[in-house]
Write a protein that holds these residues in place. Structure first.
Motif, PDB file in Angstrom:
ATOM      1  N   UNK A 146      42.571  63.621   5.076  1.00 11.40           N
ATOM      2  CA  UNK A 146      42.335  62.615   4.042  1.00 11.40           C
ATOM      3  C   UNK A 146      42.447  61.227   4.666  1.00 11.40           C
ATOM      4  N   UNK A 147      41.374  60.454   4.532  1.00  7.40           N
ATOM      5  CA  UNK A 147      41.307  59.133   5.161  1.00  7.40           C
ATOM      6  C   UNK A 147      41.229  58.048   4.098  1.00  7.40           C
ATOM      7  N   UNK A 148      42.051  57.034   4.248  1.00  4.88           N
ATOM      8  CA  UNK A 148      42.004  55.841   3.401  1.00  4.88           C
ATOM      9  C   UNK A 148      41.382  54.725   4.226  1.00  4.88           C
ATOM     10  N   UNK A 149      40.344  54.081   3.700  1.00  2.00           N
ATOM     11  CA  UNK A 149      39.594  53.073   4.443  1.00  2.00           C
ATOM     12  C   UNK A 149      39.651  51.735   3.718  1.00  2.00           C
ATOM     13  N   UNK A 150      39.959  50.681   4.480  1.00  2.00           N
ATOM     14  CA  UNK A 150      39.915  49.318   3.929  1.00  2.00           C
ATOM     15  C   UNK A 150      39.516  48.352   5.031  1.00  2.00           C
ATOM     16  N   UNK A 151      38.544  47.528   4.734  1.00  4.99           N
ATOM     17  CA  UNK A 151      38.172  46.459   5.647  1.00  4.99           C
ATOM     18  C   UNK A 151      38.352  45.124   4.973  1.00  4.99           C
ATOM     19  N   UNK A 152      38.846  44.160   5.705  1.00  7.44           N
ATOM     20  CA  UNK A 152      38.989  42.807   5.164  1.00  7.44           C
ATOM     21  C   UNK A 152      37.603  42.158   5.135  1.00  7.44           C
ATOM     22  N   UNK A 153      36.696  42.814   4.392  1.00  2.00           N
ATOM     23  CA  UNK A 153      35.288  42.415   4.353  1.00  2.00           C
ATOM     24  C   UNK A 153      34.772  42.521   2.916  1.00  2.00           C
ATOM     25  N   UNK A 154      33.796  41.695   2.596  1.00  2.00           N
ATOM     26  CA  UNK A 154      33.195  41.645   1.267  1.00  2.00           C
ATOM     27  C   UNK A 154      31.901  42.443   1.273  1.00  2.00           C
ATOM     28  N   UNK A 155      31.875  43.549   0.554  1.00  2.00           N
ATOM     29  CA  UNK A 155      30.694  44.410   0.560  1.00  2.00           C
ATOM     30  C   UNK A 155      29.574  43.906  -0.336  1.00  2.00           C
ATOM     31  N   UNK A 156      29.745  42.721  -0.918  1.00  2.08           N
ATOM     32  CA  UNK A 156      28.639  42.095  -1.631  1.00  2.08           C
ATOM     33  C   UNK A 156      27.689  41.380  -0.682  1.00  2.08           C
ATOM     34  N   UNK A 170      45.320  59.554   7.612  1.00  2.00           N
ATOM     35  CA  UNK A 170      44.997  58.403   8.457  1.00  2.00           C
ATOM     36  C   UNK A 170      44.562  57.244   7.577  1.00  2.00           C
ATOM     37  N   UNK A 171      44.932  56.041   8.016  1.00  2.00           N
ATOM     38  CA  UNK A 171      44.615  54.809   7.298  1.00  2.00           C
ATOM     39  C   UNK A 171      43.736  53.977   8.223  1.00  2.00           C
ATOM     40  N   UNK A 172      42.459  53.878   7.921  1.00  2.00           N
ATOM     41  CA  UNK A 172      41.529  53.126   8.760  1.00  2.00           C
ATOM     42  C   UNK A 172      41.425  51.709   8.204  1.00  2.00           C
ATOM     43  N   UNK A 173      41.813  50.719   9.005  1.00  2.00           N
ATOM     44  CA  UNK A 173      41.817  49.335   8.528  1.00  2.00           C
ATOM     45  C   UNK A 173      41.108  48.433   9.529  1.00  2.00           C
ATOM     46  N   UNK A 174      40.477  47.403   8.996  1.00  2.00           N
ATOM     47  CA  UNK A 174      39.838  46.379   9.823  1.00  2.00           C
ATOM     48  C   UNK A 174      40.354  45.031   9.343  1.00  2.00           C
ATOM     49  N   UNK A 175      40.804  44.211  10.293  1.00  2.00           N
ATOM     50  CA  UNK A 175      41.329  42.882   9.981  1.00  2.00           C
ATOM     51  C   UNK A 175      42.704  42.701  10.585  1.00  2.00           C
ATOM     52  N   UNK A 176      42.837  41.756  11.515  1.00  2.00           N
ATOM     53  CA  UNK A 176      44.096  41.588  12.243  1.00  2.00           C
ATOM     54  C   UNK A 176      45.239  41.169  11.319  1.00  2.00           C
ATOM     55  N   UNK A 177      44.975  40.231  10.405  1.00  2.00           N
ATOM     56  CA  UNK A 177      46.059  39.782   9.523  1.00  2.00           C
ATOM     57  C   UNK A 177      46.541  40.922   8.641  1.00  2.00           C
ATOM     58  N   UNK A 178      45.618  41.711   8.122  1.00  3.09           N
ATOM     59  CA  UNK A 178      46.000  42.847   7.294  1.00  3.09           C
ATOM     60  C   UNK A 178      46.791  43.860   8.108  1.00  3.09           C
TER      61      UNK A 178
END
Length: 793
Positions: A44-54, A137-145
């Motif tokens: 089970x993977x949780x994904x979050x990117x410090x990105x705007x999908x709009x 696993x927690x997949x994240x993008x963004x250094x501050x996060x």
């Protein structure tokens, strides 16, 4: 179909430990959170990117590609959105995927502000999503996060995608290094977009070494969209295309002048611009206005505005040449443009800056490299009139983009997931179910299970003062779903907490003592009768008094790393031969298996030159012999210098040896410019990319890992015949003296055999000493089953 819409988030934050899981006497249980599997369970993977999908840009495309690749690799994926959904251009295709769930905290009323979540808000939200049923696993993008998450309950399960980090030594300060070290320590895996970024990070932040893996951009063609099939345009205008944000460093304002400039060169052209994100530049308040005006009124400029990604790619496929020409200060970037790869996949060649990374991917003779506006116009004018140059550019872009398909990305993730979440072993579960007891027996808990229907895990304790040679194996054992691991880390060789050690005795089914020192003596004296004790013996302890004091009757197995040292151990100690077995050192062939740099066949490498028995002087003999005929041969030494080891430098004979060696390096004409000393560090895998031969000129070794690491990195080993070398390495790599070693190296290069020989070496070491193979042997050992080793390479 997958779960549609928005599922509500739990209202509490997790404790950081699964419900009912006590911290344990020797530290928390550090195994995976997945239950022992009786049947196959999707990670089970949780994904979050410090990105705007709009917004359609590279970072948003990353989020879409990552979710798709994880799902195809066999994960059940939950995506949490940073911003409220204003357009479903990127999100809607993900909602339609099987086993993908999309959370929108704004739609669920968790975030009231009509803006994207801050890193702090995102960290709280992700912890809440994870609390009800912890993810694997927690997949994240963004250094501050990632920095916010590194001290929280998700630490240890993070798969952090590194992009927004300093990309030059001048940008690194103490705070940046400290933050990245904390992120690396909290991450199970670090995903790097390019080899260049991985190499830089490993040299700048040592904690990233061993965790960094490649995850290049993912390029996915929308359903129904075919590659462009047309050749060079004939009888119509040359169609140029740019997709993405409009910003000064991306030269988008300058691009709008290209049709007019090409017209002056007799080439009819039109420019298609796709996107709706125009940057405000604080250093140029008029930029936004001028950019919009150029988009709306520029000569032969067609502004399509923002579009769903599928439509943007369809428009791109209808054009002839893509534009990714950027400001020179971006040439040092260690990231790769997703847009370049998308164009290549579509069969649309791209104008881009000449950088080492681009040359590696597209070839130094790629016809559309450009550094200035004049270069861009020249390149476009050339292909506008030269079909052969156009065809070459198309083929190079297509070939480069093939490495970045969704299938390739899913394949990489499948491999990484298999290593992170190995399958349980029936032998291990059987060993755990045996009536050994531990605390279960004391508390009356059935040994055969956990009380909730799941098989009981094998409890493995590891004890020692220095675990640096055991780290890779320890990480593997922690990842196994059929084992629980606890560590009794002794403060020094003879210093420990007896109460803590006794708690490990009371708990464990099997105890592994790393080093046959005071730790092994203590556990042999205190272990339970039915408890298994395994001791790993190194060269250091063999010549000390501890093995003679060890109660061998209390030990189940003593592990040596080579047949030669097994024989020496039996000779010195008199132990029964059934008690001593060989499990070799491991080589992390996955981390070491990287592309070579140009010219490596003339580069010799030596890792570690202290103490004097490593015989740097004999390596210098080899270099001198080679440089008599070919001055391109160079020795690279990666090591601490001898005076950095106080216990070596205090010995008069050691100082005399090195004074003579360094005097020789300074004075020998053949060695002038032929010996390079590189800093000691954990970035060995990156360093080995430029090494073609790894030397082992020692007087004696128990195993000598350096040649094996070199083999895994695609280098050829060259060894002198120290005692036992032929029990570890194929005799084809072993030489009688420095002269014959030099002659073999020279002939291998001269006769064009270097490429084929290095592939043989890599296959040998992966088969016998690769991490997977050695972990297999250790798994069998801990389960109490026979260890069937692969023969020496």
């Amino acid at each position: 179909m997958g779960r549609q819409g928005h599922e509500p988030l739990p209202a509490h934050r997790p404790s950081g430990r699964p419900p009912g899981s006590p911290p344990g006497p020797c530290g928390p249980v550090t195994g995976p959170r997945r239950p022992v599997k009786g049947t196959s369970v999707r990670p089970r993977a949780l994904v979050y990117g410090d990105v705007d999908l709009n917004l359609i840009d590279g970072s948003a495309i990353w989020a879409q590609g990552m979710v798709q690749a994880l799902a195809r690799a066999g994960c059940s994926v939950t995506l949490v959105l940073k911003a409220p959904v204003r357009t479903g251009r990127l999100v809607d295709p993900l909602r339609s995927l099987s086993d993908v769930t999309v959370h929108s905290p704004h739609a669920e009323g968790r975030i009231e502000a009509d803006r994207g979540m801050t890193p702090k808000e995102a960290a709280i939200t992700l912890a809440e999503v994870d609390a009800a049923d912890p993810f694997d696993l927690i997949v994240v993008r963004g250094k501050r996060l990632a920095g916010k998450l590194s001290g929280g309950p998700l630490a240890g399960r993070m798969w952090t995608y590194l992009t927004d980090v300093p990309q030059s030594a001048g940008e690194f300060d103490g705070a940046s290094k400290g933050e990245l070290r904390r992120i690396a320590d909290a991450s199970r895996v670090l995903l790097c977009q390019t080899e260049e970024l991985r190499t830089f990070m490993e040299s700048a932040v040592p904690a990233t070494a061993g965790k960094s893996v490649l995850f290049p951009p993912v390029v996915v063609l929308p359903d129904g969209l075919e590659r462009r099939q047309d050749g060079a345009p004939e009888g119509r205008a040359l169609r140029l295309v740019y997709t993405g944000k409009f910003a000064p460093r991306w030269n988008t304002l300058e691009m709008t002048s290209l049709p007019k400039l090409l017209d002056r060169r007799g080439v009819e052209a039109e420019l298609h611009m796709i996107g709706d994100k125009v940057h405000d530049d604080p250093e140029d308040p008029t930029y936004s206005t001028r950019m919009k005006n150029a988009l709306e009124t520029g000569q032969s400029v067609v502004w399509h505005g923002g579009h769903p990604r599928a439509e943007a790619m369809r428009l791109t496929a209808g054009c002839d040449v893509g534009l990714s020409w950027r400001a020179p200060d971006m040439d040092a970037s260690l990231e790769l443009s997703t847009k370049v790869l998308e164009c290549g996949t579509l069969g649309v060649p791209v104008v881009m800056n000449r950088t080492p990374m681009h040359e590696r991917l597209f070839g130094a003779d790629y016809p559309l490299f450009a550094a200035s506006e004049d270069d861009v116009v020249d390149a476009l004018a050339l292909i506008g009139k030269n079909p052969e140059s156009y065809a070459l550019a198309v083929e190079r872009c297509r070939a480069a983009a093939a490495e970045f398909s969704l299938e390739a990305a899913a394949g990489r993730l499948t491999e990484y997931l298999a290593h992170a979440f190995p399958e349980p072993s029936e032998a291990v579960l059987a060993a755990a179910a045996a009536p050994a007891g531990g605390l279960d027996g004391l508390l009356g808990v059935p040994a055969q299970g956990t009380g909730n229907g799941a098989p009981r895990k094998l409890r493995v304790g590891v004890a020692g003062h220095d675990l640096k040679f055991f780290t890779a194996l320890l990480n593997y054992l922690k990842s196994r779903p059929d084992m629980e691991i606890r560590v009794d880390h002794w403060r020094a060789l003879k210093v420990h907490d007896p109460e803590r050690s006794q708690e490990l005795v009371d708990w464990a089914d099997v105890i592994v003592c790393e080093w046959c020192g005071p730790n092994a003596l203590w556990y042999a004296a205190h272990k339970r009768p039915e408890q298994r004790l395994v001791v790993r013996l190194h060269r250091f302890e063999l010549y000390s008094g501890w093995p003679r004091k060890l109660d061998i009757d209390a030990v189940d197995q003593v592990i040596c790393v080579s047949p030669h040292y097994r024989d020496l151990t039996l000779e010195i100690t008199g132990w029964p031969s059934t008690k001593v077995t060989v499990v070799p050192n491991w080589v992390d062939d996955r981390q070491l298996g990287r592309d070579k740099l140009p010219g490596t066949q003339h580069h010799l490498g030596m890792i570690g030159i202290a103490p004097s028995r490593k015989r740097l002087d004999l390596a210098l003999d080899v270099v001198e012999e080679l440089r008599r005929e070919d001055p391109r041969f160079t020795l690279f030494v990666k090591s601490k210098l001898p005076w950095e080891y106080w216990w070596i430098w205090q010995k008069e004979e050691e100082r005399a040896h090195y004074e003579q060696v360094f005097h020789r390096i300074r004075r020998s004409p053949l060695l002038a410019g032929g010996v390079v000393f590189d800093a000691y560090g954990r970035d060995v895998a990156a360093w080995l990319r430029r090494i073609g031969f790894v030397l082992s000129t020692s007087d004696d070794e128990s195993f000598h890992l350096a040649p094996a690491e070199g083999m895994a990195a695609g280098a050829i080993p060259a060894l002198l015949n120290w005692p036992g070398a032929d029990t570890i390495y194929d005799t084809r790599w072993i030489h009688a003296d420095p002269a014959s070693m030099a002659a073999s190296i020279a002939a291998t290069v001269r006769e064009g055999r270097w490429e084929s020989e290095r592939l043989v070496a890599r296959e040998q070491v992966t088969t016998a000493y690769g991490l997977d193979e050695v972990c297999r042997q250790w798994t069998a050992l801990l389960a109490g089953t026979p260890v069937e080793a692969v023969s020496a390479v």
